[in-house]
Write an enzyme that holds these catalytic residues in place. Sequence first.
Site, PDB file in Angstrom:
ATOM      1  N   ASP A   8      63.435  -9.625  86.023  1.00 34.74           N
ATOM      2  CA  ASP A   8      63.090  -8.640  87.047  1.00 34.74           C
ATOM      3  C   ASP A   8      62.809  -9.374  88.345  1.00 34.74           C
ATOM      4  O   ASP A   8      61.967 -10.292  88.373  1.00 34.74           O
ATOM      5  CB  ASP A   8      61.868  -7.830  86.628  1.00 34.74           C
ATOM      6  CG  ASP A   8      62.180  -6.864  85.485  1.00 34.74           C
ATOM      7  OD1 ASP A   8      63.353  -6.795  85.077  1.00 34.74           O
ATOM      8  OD2 ASP A   8      61.254  -6.191  85.003  1.00 34.74           O
ATOM      9  N   ASP A 129      64.674   6.181  82.359  1.00 32.85           N
ATOM     10  CA  ASP A 129      63.283   5.746  82.339  1.00 32.85           C
ATOM     11  C   ASP A 129      62.405   6.972  82.188  1.00 32.85           C
ATOM     12  O   ASP A 129      62.546   7.933  82.944  1.00 32.85           O
ATOM     13  CB  ASP A 129      62.938   5.008  83.639  1.00 32.85           C
ATOM     14  CG  ASP A 129      63.932   3.893  83.943  1.00 32.85           C
ATOM     15  OD1 ASP A 129      64.370   3.228  82.988  1.00 32.85           O
ATOM     16  OD2 ASP A 129      64.264   3.696  85.126  1.00 32.85           O
TER      17      ASP A 129
END
Length: 242
Positions: A8, A129
């Site tokens: 990330d 998500d």
Amino acid sequence: MQLFPAIDLKDGACVRLIKGDMDQSTKFNDDPGDQAAKFEAMGFKNLHVVDLNGAFDGRSTNEEAVKAILSATRSPVQLGGGIRDLVGIERWINAGISRVILGTAAVRDPEFVKSAAKEFPNKIAVGIDAINGMVAVEGWAETTDMAAADLAKKFEDSGVCAIIATDIGRDGMKTGVNVEFTGSLADTVNIPVIASGGVKGVEDINALKVRTGKNAIFGSILGRALYDGDIDPAEAVQIAAE
């Protein structure tokens, strides 16, 4: 089962967040390319990369960091975060990205995602998500009134090659992967589903693999537990391959 170590990216560095909160980030490596090479040396065959700044800004932001990752590894790299148009998709595929993940775009404009999947066969994945089963967008900053399963169904037979299903409430928490949530999505569609969020050890990888249902869970993303040393890479790779 395929395993995807996560890189990330925030401000050019490799970080992990708590529940997607940019203010709760831990930096693990200033050199994303180095981190990619380390994961490859551990035996992992794929990488999952997210441009966190891009997810919030709505445009690719950590481009140099992503290019450094591509230069440092031969592993297929899937990339998400801030990619919202065909120009951006094509640019990243031409740069060497194996799979582009569309999240917010999948909610805002599903027809765009379907057209992208047709134009770039086997190159488009959808990121779903969810918070308590409801879809979140814009870098997880906004929760919608759409159920994750309903979003997944929109892309059946569309050419989308994978769904990355993240339980935001568990992301970065090492509280255990949500096998039930991931499995329900896997059984809802015939698109390969990859689990994300909450993996705390190899027992979670095994739980995803042995879970019974209509469709097997295709893979799992490994985040904080891998960085913290709670997952033995060799053992994880062996379990996934068995």
